[in-house]
Design an enzyme around this catalytic site. Structure first.
Site, PDB file in Angstrom:
ATOM      1  N   GLU A 157       0.846  -1.193   0.000  1.00 50.82           N
ATOM      2  CA  GLU A 157       0.000   0.000   0.000  1.00 50.82           C
ATOM      3  C   GLU A 157       0.885   1.247   0.000  1.00 50.82           C
ATOM      4  OE1 GLU A 157      -3.339  -0.439   2.491  1.00 50.82           O
ATOM      5  OE2 GLU A 157      -4.084   1.579   2.139  1.00 50.82           O
ATOM      6  N   GLU A 192      -2.119   0.608  13.435  1.00 52.35           N
ATOM      7  CA  GLU A 192      -3.318   0.993  12.684  1.00 52.35           C
ATOM      8  C   GLU A 192      -4.593   0.693  13.482  1.00 52.35           C
ATOM      9  OE1 GLU A 192      -3.706  -1.211   9.057  1.00 52.35           O
ATOM     10  OE2 GLU A 192      -5.028   0.283   8.167  1.00 52.35           O
TER      11      GLU A 192
HETATM   12  C1  RAM Z   1      -6.629   1.927   4.788  1.00 53.73           C
HETATM   13  C2  RAM Z   1      -5.676   2.547   5.735  1.00 53.73           C
HETATM   14  C3  RAM Z   1      -5.585   4.051   5.586  1.00 53.73           C
HETATM   15  C4  RAM Z   1      -6.952   4.659   5.537  1.00 53.73           C
HETATM   16  C5  RAM Z   1      -7.788   4.021   4.478  1.00 53.73           C
HETATM   17  C6  RAM Z   1      -9.192   4.526   4.444  1.00 53.73           C
HETATM   18  O1  RAM Z   1      -6.039   1.719   3.569  1.00 53.73           O
HETATM   19  O2  RAM Z   1      -6.126   2.268   7.025  1.00 53.73           O
HETATM   20  O3  RAM Z   1      -4.897   4.543   6.684  1.00 53.73           O
HETATM   21  O4  RAM Z   1      -6.883   6.039   5.320  1.00 53.73           O
HETATM   22  O5  RAM Z   1      -7.832   2.622   4.668  1.00 53.73           O
END
Ligand code: RAM
Length: 901
Positions: free
Chosen positions: A467, A746
Site C-alpha cells: 500500500e 493501525e
Molecule cells: C486503509 C488505511 C488508511 C486509511 C484508508 C481509508 O487503507 O487504514 O490509513 O486512510 O484505509
C-alpha cells in the site's frame, strides 16, 4: 542573529522560485527584545556587498519571517549571497549576519537543452526487471570554476561521477503527480569533476513512476518506459562554459541489480557488477545505444521537498532463534529503510533477507500483514573482502529480519555484519516531549518513529504492506502533530501542490495523493466520485495548518483555489446546500463501536461529513480573510452559518443532545465550534459520561481519536482526558506500548490481549494516524500553543495543565519559526515550578494554574521586582503573565486543586 534561512533552508541549491523569502531568528541577552527594523542585502559576488544586487535599505518593521526578495528578476543557474541585520527595541544595531546563499535552478523549460533518453527498446524489453545503467564520458576543456548538474528520471535514479555517488539523496526524484509535476534535482559537482576525462553513470529503477503500486498490483501508472534527463553546466575560470547533456550518444546496459521494487524488494548479484563503470576509462564497447524519448518538459519543477536520506543507523539488538528454527535479527525498533550488510564470503553465496514488523505469539517470524509485499532482499556474493551492500531502490518497513544462507556464521559475526539504515525525508527536528511517565515518553517516541517511517517523500498510511500510499485523511489528522515534531513546511508544500494537481475539475480530492488508486474505490462502492469527507478535507486543513504553524501565506494563496473547489464540490452534493448526506464516506474509520468485522464506526457518516463540511468552510472563510478576498469571506461566512444551523437541526435532538450517542458524535460539534452555551455543556457532559461509563476507555476511530482529548480538555474535563492518556488496558494508547510497540498501530487491537493478531487483510504496525495525540501532549500537557488567532507563534500561549492526577512533570520544546519555545513544569507536594523560554520578537501569555499573584516568584525574586512581566489577568484558578522574549522560572505554592474536573 541566529538561524538565517531562505525558504526553510540555510543554503538553498536549485530553486525555481522567482521570489524567495528570507527568515531569521534573533538572539538577545535582554528579555523582551523585539525587532524594530531590518535590512537585507543580496549580491551575486560572494562577500562583495559594496554594490549589492539588491539592498532593501533600513525597513522599519518587526517582520522577521518570510520577507520577500524584492530585487531585480533572478536569472537561471545563479547563486545569490545574502545577509541581514536588524535593529531592536533597545536601539541596538546588530552585526551583519553570516553570509548565506540561494541558487536558482533552470527556472523554466526553455533552459533545458538536454534530451530525455531511454535504454533502446530493441535491446531491452521495457518489461524487463534488471535496473538500467546509462553512461557517457566527457572531456573538461579548461580549468574548472564551478559545475552543476540538473537531472531527473522517469523512475528513481542514482547518479555517479568518476566512481562516486553524486549527492546523498535516495529515491530521487521523489514521488509527485508526475504527469503534472516532475521534480528535478540540482547538484553542485565542482569538486567531483577533474580537468580532463570524466565518466558519468546513472542507475534507473521503476520506482513510483512505473513500478508496482497499490494492492491492486498496478504497474506503469505514469508511463511505460524508464527515462533519464541530465544537463551539466561547467563554468571555467576563463569565463567560458561547457554543457554536457543526455542524448542518444549515451550508452546503456544492465548489471548486478536484477530486480528492484518497493513492495517486492531487491535482488543483487554482485558477480555481475561492472567495475568502474562510471569512470572515463571503462570499456563500454559492448554497451548499447540509448534512444531519445518524447517526454515533455513543461511539468519539470525544481525539488520542493526535503530529500530522502539515511538519517540514522541502528545496530541490531540481538539474534533470535525462533521456535521454528529461523535465524532472526531484532533491530529493537520498527523502522523504515534498509539493511546494510558487510560480509566476507566465498563467491556465489546466496543470502536472503525477509523483513517483518512483528513475531507471532509463538515467537515465529510473521509476514501475514504485509499482504502481497514480499519485502525480500537477495544478495549473491562475489567473493571479495568486506562486501558491503544495501538495496538501492527499495525500502522496507520492519523490526525483524530473517536471514537465510548464513547458517554457518556465528551470532557475534551476524550481529556485527548488519545495520539498519533509517530512511525518510530529511526534515529538521523541531520538537521534544518528555514527562514523568515513562510509558507516555515511550508513546511519544513511537509517534515520532511513526512520522519518520511514513514521511518518506509523501505522507503515507503505512510503510510496509502493498500500500504505502498518501492517504489524505491520515495526513490531515496527523499534520498538526507532525508540525510539532519536525519542520514539515517544505514536505507539505510539495504534497499539497500534488493534491491540487490531482484534484478533478469538479473539486473532488482523491483518496490518495499522488492518486495511484484512480477511481478504484468508487467503482468498488459504486460511487461516482472517489472521495470521502475527512479525507478530502486535507485540501483545506493542511494548507491552513502550515499557514498557522509557519506563517506561510504564499502556500495558502497557492492552495486557495483548491480549497475553494473542495468546499464548492461539497456544496453541490447534499440534499440541500448545507448538508452533505450523499455518497461514500469512510466515516469514523476503524472505530471500535463498529459492527462486528466492519471497518466503519457507529457514528453516522453524514454527521461526520457535515461536521467536516462546516470545518472546511470555516477554514476557507478565514483564509479568504487572510488573503483579502472580502466577497468570498462574506459568502463563505453565510454558508458556514447555514451549515451550522442545518447540522443542529439534523443531528441534535430537541433535548440538546446528539441524536447518536457515540464518543465521536459528541466530539465533532465541540471541536468544530458547532454548538455553544448549554448545548455545548450538555454535549461535553455526554462525551465525558460516555468515557466514564466505558471505564475511561476510548472507542473512537480515525475521525474521533485525534480530537477526543482536546474536546475534553477544552470543555472542563481535562482529568478525564488525562485518564484516557494514562489508561493502560485495552483499548488505549498505552495498551500498545505495554504490548511492546515501538511505533503506532493501525488498529487499537493490532495485537490482541491473547497475543493473536487482527486480521491480515489490513493490519499495519506503523500507522501514524492515532499518533495524532501528540498535538494534545504539546498543547494541553506541556501547554505550548499558538496565541488565539495568531500565526507562526508570533504570540504564544503557554498553558501547562498542571494536574494532581497522574503526571507530576512535563517538558516540551518547539523550534518555532522565531526560535525555541519551551515549557516545562513540575509539581512537588504543593510547590509548582514552571520554566518557560520565549524567542526574541514574540510575546507570550503564560497561564499559571493554581497560582495567586502575591505568592509567585520568578527567578528567585518577587513578581513586583520584575517590571518586564505584566500580570494581565487573574481569577480564582489562574494567573496570566504577559511577557516578551526570555527565559522565565516561576515558582509558587498552589492554592487550590489544580484541575478541578
Ligand atoms: C486503509 C488505511 C488508511 C486509511 C484508508 C481509508 O487503507 O487504514 O490509513 O486512510 O484505509
Amino acid at each position: 542573529m541566529k538561524a538565517l534561512t531562505c525558504e526553510y533552508h540555510q543554503n538553498l541549491l536549485g530553486t525555481d522560485l522567482p521570489i524567495p523569502r528570507f527568515t531569521w531568528q534573533i538572539q538577545s541577552d535582554k528579555r523582551n527584545t523585539y525587532q524594530k527594523a531590518y535590512r537585507i542585502q543580496v549580491t551575486k559576488i560572494n562577500n562583495n556587498f559594496k554594490n549589492p544586487f539588491w539592498d532593501s535599505g533600513k525597513i522599519e518593521s518587526n517582520q522577521s519571517l518570510h520577507v520577500s526578495y524584492e530585487g531585480e528578476a533572478v536569472s537561471p543557474r545563479t547563486r545569490y549571497f545574502y545577509r541581514v541585520k536588524i535593529w531592536d527595541n533597545f536601539n541596538r544595531e546588530s552585526e551583519w549576519s553570516t553570509i548565506q546563499w540561494w541558487e536558482t535552478g533552470l527556472l523554466n523549460k526553455d533552459n533545458w537543452v538536454a534530451k530525455w533518453i531511454t535504454p533502446n527498446p530493441n535491446f531491452f524489453d521495457p518489461k524487463s526487471k534488471p535496473i538500467s545503467m546509462l553512461r557517457t564520458t566527457f572531456q573538461a576543456q579548461r580549468e574548472i570554476q564551478s559545475a552543476r548538474i540538473y537531472t531527473t528520471a522517469a523512475g528513481v535514479y542514482e547518479l555517479y561521477l568518476n566512481g562516486k555517488k553524486v549527492g546523498e539523496d535516495l529515491l530521487a526524484p521523489g514521488w509527485t503527480s508526475y504527469t503534472h509535476r516532475h521534480q528535478y534535482q540540482t547538484y553542485d559537482v565542482t569538486d567531483m569533476i577533474s580537468d580532463g576525462k570524466n565518466g558519468i553513470g546513472v542507475m534507473i529503477a521503476d520506482g513510483w513512476y512505473k513500478g508496482e503500486l497499490t494492492w491492486l498490483s498496478k504497474r506503469e501508472i505514469y508511463g511505460s518506459e524508464r527515462a533519464f534527463l541530465f544537463q551539466l553546466h561547467i563554468q571555467f575560470t576563463d569565463g567560458s562554459e561547457q554543457v554536457i547533456i543526455s542524448d542518444n550518444s549515451w550508452k546503456s546496459s544492465t548489471g548486478p541489480i536484477l530486480l528492484s521494487e518497493f513492495y517486492e524488494g531487491e535482488m543483487y548479484d554482485a558477480r555481475l557488477e561492472k567495475d568502474h563503470w562510471t569512470t572515463s576509462d571503462f570499456n563500454d564497447s559492448e554497451w548499447i545505444e540509448t534512444e531519445e524519448f518524447p517526454l515533455p518538459f513543461d511539468q519539470l519543477v525544481a525539488q520542493e521537498n526535503w530529500p530522502t536520506r539515511v538519517t540514522e543507523v541502528l545496530y541490531p539488538k540481538e539474534i533470535i532463534k525462533t521456535p521454528s528454527g529461523e535465524t532472526v535479527i531484532d533491530m529493537g525498533q520498527n523502522m523504515v529503510g534498509r539493511v546494510r550488510m558487510k560480509l566476507n564470503l566465498p563467491a556465489g553465496r546466496h543470502i536472503k533477507l525477509y523483513h517483518a514488523e512483528v513475531l507471532d505469539k509463538e515467537g515465529n517470524f510473521y509476514t501475514g500483514n504485509l499482504r502481497k509485499a514480499n519485502q525480500r532482499v537477495e544478495y549473491i556474493s562475489k567473493g571479495t573482502a568486506e562486501e558491503s551492500y544495501a538495496p538501492y531502490f527499495s525500502f522496507q518497513g520492519f523490526r525483524y529480519v530473517k536471514v537465510e544462507g548464513l547458517s554457518e556464521v556465528d551470532e557475534q559475526t551476524l550481529l556485527s555484519s548488519f545495520v539498519g539504515e533509517v530512511m525518510h525525508s530529511d526534515m529538521n527536528v523541531t520538537g521534544e516531549f518528555t514527562s514523568s511517565s515513562e510509558l507516555v515518553n515511550k508513546l511519544y517516541k513511537n509517534i515520532v518513529w511513526g512520522q519518520r517511517g511514513n514521511f518518506l517523500d509523501v505522507p503515507t498510511d503505512c510503510p510496509q504492506r502493498d500500500e504505502r500510499l498518501g492517504w489524505t485523511g491520515d495526513a490531515q489528522i496527523f499534520i498538526r502533530t507532525a508540525a510539532f515534531n519536525y519542520n514539515v513546511a517544505p514536505f507539505f508544500t510539495k504534497w499539497l501542490h500534488d493534491l491540487k494537481s490531482d484534484q478533478t475539475t469538479n473539486g473532488t480530492v482523491p483518496f490518495v495523493v499522488p492518486n495511484a488508486l484512480g477511481d478504484y474505490i468508487s467503482s468498488m462502492w459504486g460511487d461516482k466520485n472517489y472521495t470521502s469527507s475527512a479525507w478530502g478535507d486535507a485540501a483545506t486543513i493542511c494548507p491552513w495548518i502550515i499557514y498557522q504553524c509557519y506563517g506561510d501565506k504564499r502556500l495558502l494563496e497557492e492552495q486557495y483555489p483548491s480549497m475553494k473547489a473542495w468546499v464548492d464540490y461539497i456544496r453541490a452534493q447534499g440534499a440541500n446546500e448545507y448538508l452533505w448526506n450523499t455518497g461514500f464516506h469512510f466515516g469514523d474509520w476503524l472505530a471500535l463501536d463498529s459492527e462486528e468485522n466492519s471497518y466503519f464506526g457507529a457514528t453516522p457518516e453524514h454527521l461526520v461529513a457535515t461536521a467536516y463540511y462546516a470545518h472546511s468552510t470555516r477554514i476557507l472563510r478565514d483564509a479568504a480573510r487572510v488573503l483579502d478576498k472580502m466577497d468570498d469571506e462574506h459568502r463563505y461566512n453565510e454558508l458556514l452559518t447555514g451549515i451550522i444551523n442545518e447540522f443542529r437541526k439534523t443531528f441534535i435532538a430537541k433535548n440538546g443532545r446528539m441524536i447518536t450517542q457515540t464518543q465521536t458524535s459528541n466530539i465533532l460539534p465541540l471541536i468544530f465550534n458547532l454548538v455553544e452555551g448549554d448545548t455545548q455543556k450538555q454535549i461535553a457532559n455526554d462525551l465525558n459520561q460516555l468515557v466514564v461509563k466505558n471505564d475511561f476507555h476510548l472507542n473512537t476511530g480515525f475521525v474521533g481519536t485525534p480530537y477526543l482529548c482536546i474536546a475534553l480538555s477544552e470543555n472542563g474535563y481535562h482529568k478525564t482526558a488525562l485518564r484516557l492518556l494514562l489508561q493502560e488496558t485495552y483499548p488505549s494508547w498505552l495498551y500498545s506500548v505495554k504490548k511492546g510497540a515501538t511505533t503506532i498501530w493501525e488498529h487499537w487491537d493490532g495485537i490482541k490481549e491473547d497475543g493473536s493478531f487482527w486480521s491480515d487483510d489490513m493490519n499495519s504496525y506503523n500507522h501514524y494516524a492515532y499518533g495524532a495525540i501528540g498535538e494534545w501532549l504539546f498543547r494541553y500537557i506541556a501547554g505550548i500553543d499558538l496565541g488565539k488567532g495568531e500565526i507562526a507563534y508570533k504570540k504564544i500561549t503557554i498553558q501547562p495543565r498542571i494536574s494532581d492526577y497522574g503526571l507530576n512533570s512535563a517538558n516540551a520544546s518547539l523550534e518555532s519559526p522565531y526560535g525555541n519555545i519551551r515549557s516545562s513544569w513540575q509539581v512537588d507536594q504543593n510547590q509548582v515550578l514552571v520554566e518557560v523560554e520565549i524567542p526574541v520578537n514574540t510575546m507570550a501569555d503564560i497561564i499559571l494554574p493554581g497560582a495567586q499573584v502575591m505568592y509567585i516568584s520568578e527567578g528567585g525574586g518577587e513578581l513586583n521586582e520584575r517590571p518586564e512581566i505584566r500580570v494581565s489577568s487573574y481569577d480564582s484558578e489562574n494567573v496570566t503573565c504577559t511577557v516578551g522574549s526570555g527565559i522565565y522560572t516561576f515558582s509558587y505554592k498552589k492554592t487550590n486543586s489544580l484541575v478541578t474536573n
